[in-house]
Design a protein around this motif. Structure first.
Motif, PDB file in Angstrom:
ATOM      1  N   UNK A  48       0.729   4.021  10.381  1.00  0.00           N
ATOM      2  CA  UNK A  48       1.949   4.723   9.954  1.00  0.00           C
ATOM      3  C   UNK A  48       2.950   4.819  11.097  1.00  0.00           C
ATOM      4  N   UNK A  49       2.435   5.165  12.289  1.00  0.00           N
ATOM      5  CA  UNK A  49       3.340   5.323  13.427  1.00  0.00           C
ATOM      6  C   UNK A  49       3.960   3.996  13.846  1.00  0.00           C
ATOM      7  N   UNK A  50       3.142   2.952  13.878  1.00  0.00           N
ATOM      8  CA  UNK A  50       3.686   1.636  14.234  1.00  0.00           C
ATOM      9  C   UNK A  50       4.677   1.166  13.178  1.00  0.00           C
ATOM     10  N   UNK A  51       4.340   1.357  11.916  1.00  0.00           N
ATOM     11  CA  UNK A  51       5.245   0.967  10.827  1.00  0.00           C
ATOM     12  C   UNK A  51       6.573   1.723  10.932  1.00  0.00           C
ATOM     13  N   UNK A  52       6.501   3.036  11.164  1.00  0.00           N
ATOM     14  CA  UNK A  52       7.719   3.834  11.288  1.00  0.00           C
ATOM     15  C   UNK A  52       8.573   3.334  12.442  1.00  0.00           C
ATOM     16  N   UNK A  53       7.927   3.015  13.564  1.00  0.00           N
ATOM     17  CA  UNK A  53       8.664   2.544  14.734  1.00  0.00           C
ATOM     18  C   UNK A  53       9.338   1.202  14.455  1.00  0.00           C
ATOM     19  N   UNK A  54       8.643   0.318  13.753  1.00  0.00           N
ATOM     20  CA  UNK A  54       9.231  -0.986  13.415  1.00  0.00           C
ATOM     21  C   UNK A  54      10.484  -0.786  12.560  1.00  0.00           C
ATOM     22  N   UNK A  55      10.378   0.061  11.536  1.00  0.00           N
ATOM     23  CA  UNK A  55      11.512   0.275  10.637  1.00  0.00           C
ATOM     24  C   UNK A  55      12.682   0.889  11.386  1.00  0.00           C
TER      25      UNK A  55
ATOM     26  N   UNK B 140      -1.800  -6.524   9.828  1.00  0.00           N
ATOM     27  CA  UNK B 140      -2.316  -5.787   8.669  1.00  0.00           C
ATOM     28  C   UNK B 140      -1.175  -5.273   7.783  1.00  0.00           C
ATOM     29  N   UNK B 141      -0.128  -4.789   8.411  1.00  0.00           N
ATOM     30  CA  UNK B 141       1.022  -4.276   7.653  1.00  0.00           C
ATOM     31  C   UNK B 141       1.736  -5.406   6.910  1.00  0.00           C
ATOM     32  N   UNK B 142       1.760  -6.575   7.511  1.00  0.00           N
ATOM     33  CA  UNK B 142       2.346  -7.731   6.834  1.00  0.00           C
ATOM     34  C   UNK B 142       1.495  -8.123   5.636  1.00  0.00           C
TER      35      UNK B 142
ATOM     36  N   UNK C  13       0.829  -1.195   0.000  1.00  0.00           N
ATOM     37  CA  UNK C  13       0.000   0.000   0.000  1.00  0.00           C
ATOM     38  C   UNK C  13       0.870   1.254   0.000  1.00  0.00           C
ATOM     39  N   UNK C  14       0.411   2.321  -0.632  1.00  0.00           N
ATOM     40  CA  UNK C  14       1.115   3.588  -0.485  1.00  0.00           C
ATOM     41  C   UNK C  14       0.912   4.109   0.922  1.00  0.00           C
ATOM     42  N   UNK C  15       1.863   4.901   1.414  1.00  0.00           N
ATOM     43  CA  UNK C  15       1.811   5.357   2.789  1.00  0.00           C
ATOM     44  C   UNK C  15       0.574   6.193   3.067  1.00  0.00           C
ATOM     45  N   UNK C  16       0.046   6.880   2.042  1.00  0.00           N
ATOM     46  CA  UNK C  16      -1.132   7.729   2.235  1.00  0.00           C
ATOM     47  C   UNK C  16      -2.383   6.930   2.564  1.00  0.00           C
ATOM     48  N   UNK C  17      -2.371   5.631   2.273  1.00  0.00           N
ATOM     49  CA  UNK C  17      -3.540   4.798   2.550  1.00  0.00           C
ATOM     50  C   UNK C  17      -3.475   4.121   3.914  1.00  0.00           C
ATOM     51  N   UNK C  18      -2.402   4.375   4.649  1.00  0.00           N
ATOM     52  CA  UNK C  18      -2.293   3.817   5.989  1.00  0.00           C
ATOM     53  C   UNK C  18      -2.943   4.769   6.992  1.00  0.00           C
ATOM     54  N   UNK C  19      -3.541   4.220   8.008  1.00  0.00           N
ATOM     55  CA  UNK C  19      -4.083   5.058   9.077  1.00  0.00           C
ATOM     56  C   UNK C  19      -2.926   5.674   9.858  1.00  0.00           C
ATOM     57  N   UNK C  20      -3.207   6.711  10.603  1.00  0.00           N
ATOM     58  CA  UNK C  20      -2.148   7.361  11.382  1.00  0.00           C
ATOM     59  C   UNK C  20      -1.542   6.382  12.377  1.00  0.00           C
ATOM     60  N   UNK C  21      -2.380   5.497  12.960  1.00  0.00           N
ATOM     61  CA  UNK C  21      -1.856   4.496  13.892  1.00  0.00           C
ATOM     62  C   UNK C  21      -0.922   3.531  13.162  1.00  0.00           C
TER      63      UNK C  21
END
Length: 347
Positions: free
Chosen positions: A14-21, A55-57, A4-12
């Motif tokens: 996005x934040x969890x994804x950023x933290x994982x990376x 969901x991100x997976x 998914x493009x980042x714009x289609x992720x919810x704010x929650x």
């Protein structure tokens, strides 16, 4: 699976994804829900975080290398992070000072190119690479020295004062007068030309019967220029420093990947072609893992930036290569600054 493009992720998400990376880049290890919940800043339970991770997976941004071992970003996920979520950190004063002072102290341009590669390696903890400007050497002097046993030493002195040597097979015994005649012919008649220009002019003159060379000297001239012409075409134009940095602690459990990466670096022509593809980039380019065929197996990333001469012309490319968990936010501006600093030294 399409990410998914980042714009289609919810704010929650996005934040969890950023933290994982960011956690993965820092530790090199898969990140679990308990780790993310531990500091309390997300205000979410491990169960809620696990749901978002799943969901991100499913979206192709994260992968679970082992059951219950946490998640790590995919190459597609890293691309999403780099393009839309990365918080770029400007080089520190210490890093800026190191880059500028070490380049300024390097001396001639050739030494500065070597130093630029070493600087990038030292500061990034990965391997630094510099694609050398392609500049045809112009002759100032050429000489052949008999080494015996059917060999001669070809010595080329360029107009910039650089000296290089190559061994030439001359086939058998040759007189010192033939060596002198061949050396003097190239120096006196072809000085100031590039090797390609020299070879063409020499062959044209010999074929037209205007060379005044005897057979032995003519053969030496052909052999000497042939060696240099072939060497110039095959000569590596890539400087790599710090490959040993790739064998860090995180590589212990992934020796096969590192072995493949080191093999990739041995193939300098292919790596040089990859860097050269960033020549027309307006800004620093990032190649992540399987996005590039060359590093698909080794799972490596390249951060590259063109550097320009004082007239603004692109003359080469420099960069860093390492595992996909490179600290992109820190290394990207570092590469960019090194490119700009190096460009100030190139006439």
């Amino acid at each position: 699976m399409t990410s998914l493009p980042v714009t289609e992720l919810t704010s929650r998400a996005r934040e969890i994804f950023r933290r994982v990376v960011e956690e993965f880049i820092d530790s090199g290890q898969p990140v679990g829900s308990k780790t993310l919940a531990a500091d309390g800043t997300l205000n979410l339970s491990p169960a809620s975080i696990r749901s978002v991770l799943a969901d991100l997976e499913a979206a192709g941004l994260l992968a679970a290398p082992h059951t219950s071992a946490g998640r790590m970003p995919t190459d597609a996920g890293l691309r999403i992070f780099v393009d839309g979520l990365m918080r770029v950190a400007e080089p520190t004063l210490q890093e800026r000072t190191a880059i500028e002072s070490r380049l300024a102290e390097a001396g001639p341009v050739e030494a500065a190119l070597q130093q630029a590669s070493a600087i990038l390696s030292d500061l990034s903890g990965a391997a630094g690479m510099v694609l050398v400007p392609h500049r045809e050497q112009r002759l100032a002097q050429f000489s052949l020295v008999d080494l015996g046993q059917g060999r001669a030493l070809a010595v080329l002195v360029g107009e910039d004062g650089g000296v290089e040597n190559r061994i030439v097979n001359i086939g058998g015994a040759i007189s010192s007068s033939a060596l002198d005649q061949a050396s003097n012919y190239i120096t006196a008649r072809l000085a100031g030309r590039t090797l390609a220009e020299a070879a063409q002019a020499m062959r044209t003159e010999i074929n037209a019967g205007k060379s005044q060379l005897d057979d032995a000297s003519r053969d030496l001239v052909e052999r000497g220029l042939a060696v240099w012409s072939e060497d110039a075409a095959a000569r590596p134009v890539l400087i790599v420093r710090g490959a040993a940095n790739l064998l860090d602690e995180s590589a212990v459990g992934d020796i096969e990947r590192v072995r493949r990466l080191l093999e990739d670096l041995e193939n300098k022509q292919s790596v040089a072609e990859l860097l050269d593809s960033a020549r027309d980039a307006e800004a620093t380019r990032i190649f992540i893992g399987s996005e590039n065929r060359l590093f698909a197996l080794s799972g490596s990333s390249v951060i590259a930036s063109p550097y320009r001469d004082r007239e603004g012309r692109v003359v080469g490319v420099l960069g860093v290569i390492g595992p996909t968990r490179l600290n992109y936010a820190r290394v990207v501006p570092m590469v960019d600054m090194t490119a700009r600093s190096l460009g100030k030294l190139i006439a």
